[in-house]
Design a protein around this motif. Structure first.
Motif, short mmCIF file in Angstrom:
data_model
loop_
_atom_site.label_atom_id
_atom_site.label_comp_id
_atom_site.label_asym_id
_atom_site.label_seq_id
_atom_site.Cartn_x
_atom_site.Cartn_y
_atom_site.Cartn_z
N GLY A 32 31.16 46.14 50.05
CA GLY A 32 31.88 45.82 51.27
C GLY A 32 31.71 44.41 51.78
O GLY A 32 32.29 44.05 52.81
N SER A 33 30.95 43.57 51.07
CA SER A 33 30.79 42.19 51.54
C SER A 33 32.03 41.35 51.22
O SER A 33 32.27 40.32 51.85
N ILE A 34 32.80 41.78 50.22
CA ILE A 34 34.11 41.19 49.95
C ILE A 34 35.13 42.26 50.30
O ILE A 34 35.18 43.32 49.68
N LEU A 35 35.95 42.01 51.31
CA LEU A 35 36.80 43.05 51.89
C LEU A 35 38.18 43.12 51.24
O LEU A 35 38.67 42.12 50.72
N PRO A 36 38.80 44.30 51.27
CA PRO A 36 40.18 44.43 50.80
C PRO A 36 41.10 43.45 51.54
O PRO A 36 40.96 43.25 52.75
N GLY A 37 42.00 42.83 50.78
CA GLY A 37 42.91 41.85 51.36
C GLY A 37 42.45 40.42 51.22
O GLY A 37 43.24 39.49 51.38
N GLU A 38 41.16 40.22 50.92
CA GLU A 38 40.66 38.85 50.72
C GLU A 38 41.21 38.26 49.43
O GLU A 38 41.41 38.98 48.45
N ASN A 39 41.40 36.95 49.43
CA ASN A 39 41.83 36.24 48.23
C ASN A 39 40.61 35.71 47.49
O ASN A 39 39.71 35.13 48.11
N LEU A 40 40.60 35.90 46.18
CA LEU A 40 39.54 35.32 45.35
C LEU A 40 40.08 34.01 44.77
O LEU A 40 40.94 34.03 43.88
N ILE A 41 39.60 32.91 45.29
CA ILE A 41 40.10 31.59 44.91
C ILE A 41 39.16 30.98 43.88
O ILE A 41 37.97 30.79 44.14
N GLU A 42 39.70 30.70 42.71
CA GLU A 42 38.88 30.22 41.59
C GLU A 42 38.05 28.99 41.96
O GLU A 42 36.85 28.95 41.69
N LEU A 43 38.67 27.99 42.54
CA LEU A 43 37.98 26.74 42.84
C LEU A 43 36.84 26.97 43.81
O LEU A 43 35.73 26.45 43.64
#
Length: 238
Positions: A32-43
């Motif tokens: 749950g520390s990374i929430l649904p809807g968050e973007n995972l940005i490579e850079l």
């Protein structure tokens, strides 16, 4: 996300590093520390983790394969996480195959295994008396994982560990719910006695009941969460 330099050096370590990045991101999504809807940005992730973009890109592809993220045009990787249907599906699947693990564990029981399993449940009861919730959760996971190992099936063991890992956050919350801890430990004791007695039928039956009771508790927990979200507060226990 906590910054962690993983020491990328290229070459033959690229695949291993991709797996490590994947495991860290997966853990963040499942706890749950990374929430649904968050973007995972490579850079951004490559800077935070101290790696190049290549292992991050590969890790995101692995997350997509597991259904934890979705690649969206012009947005990149969007976190899906684990939703209510996923959770209920996992518990339904567990009720079928975890009972089989208990049956096989009973059929393969030895004196050394009886002793180990009894010690786990004894410790869980002790921690419950002391109200040590973290240790209770640890013993809960250890109880199930030990039974998986006793079934002597690498295939079944791998499947069940994956399922438990997927719902780890909610299992911890569920067993911490008022009244559930004592009931879960009592159910563990009954399963223990059936396995130690070599009664595969009873071990399977009791395990199915145990999983279904946990599922019912999860439904209540999810309803509380949804109610809390509707009012802008968290209904889940901390």
């Amino acid at each position: 996300m906590k910054k962690e330099n993983m020491g990328f050096s290229g070459g033959g370590e690229a695949n291993s590093l991709s797996c490590r990045v994947f495991e860290q991101l997966e853990e963040g999504i499942l706890n749950g520390s990374i929430l649904p809807g968050e973007n995972l940005i490579e850079l951004k992730l490559s800077a935070e983790l101290g790696v190049s973009r290549t292992p991050v890109r590969e890790a995101i592809r692995m997350l997509e394969q597991k259904g934890l993220v979705r690649l969206v045009p012009n947005k990149g990787a969007v976190v899906l996480g684990v939703d209510s249907k996923d959770l209920l599906d996992v518990y339904t699947i567990r009720s079928y195959i975890e009972g089989l693990a208990s049956r096989w564990a009973a059929e393969n029981i030895t004196e050394a295994r009886r002793k180990e399993l009894r010690e786990i449940v004894d410790l869980q009861e002790f921690y419950h008396l002391k109200s040590y919730q973290e240790q209770i959760s640890e013993m809960d996971s250890r109880f199930h994982e030990t039974i998986f190992s006793y079934c002597d099936s690498r295939t079944l063991q791998h499947m069940l560990r994956d399922l438990h890992h997927m719902i780890q956050r909610y299992r911890r919350q569920s067993i911490a719910e008022t009244g559930r801890t004592e009931k879960a430990i009592a159910e563990h004791r009954l399963i223990l006695e059936a396995i130690c007695g070599g009664d595969g039928d009873e071990a399977e039956r009791l395990t199915v009941i145990h999983i279904n009771n946990a599922k019912e508790n999860l439904v209540k927990l999810l309803a509380k969460e949804n109610k809390g979200a509707a009012y802008g507060t968290s209904g889940a226990p901390s």
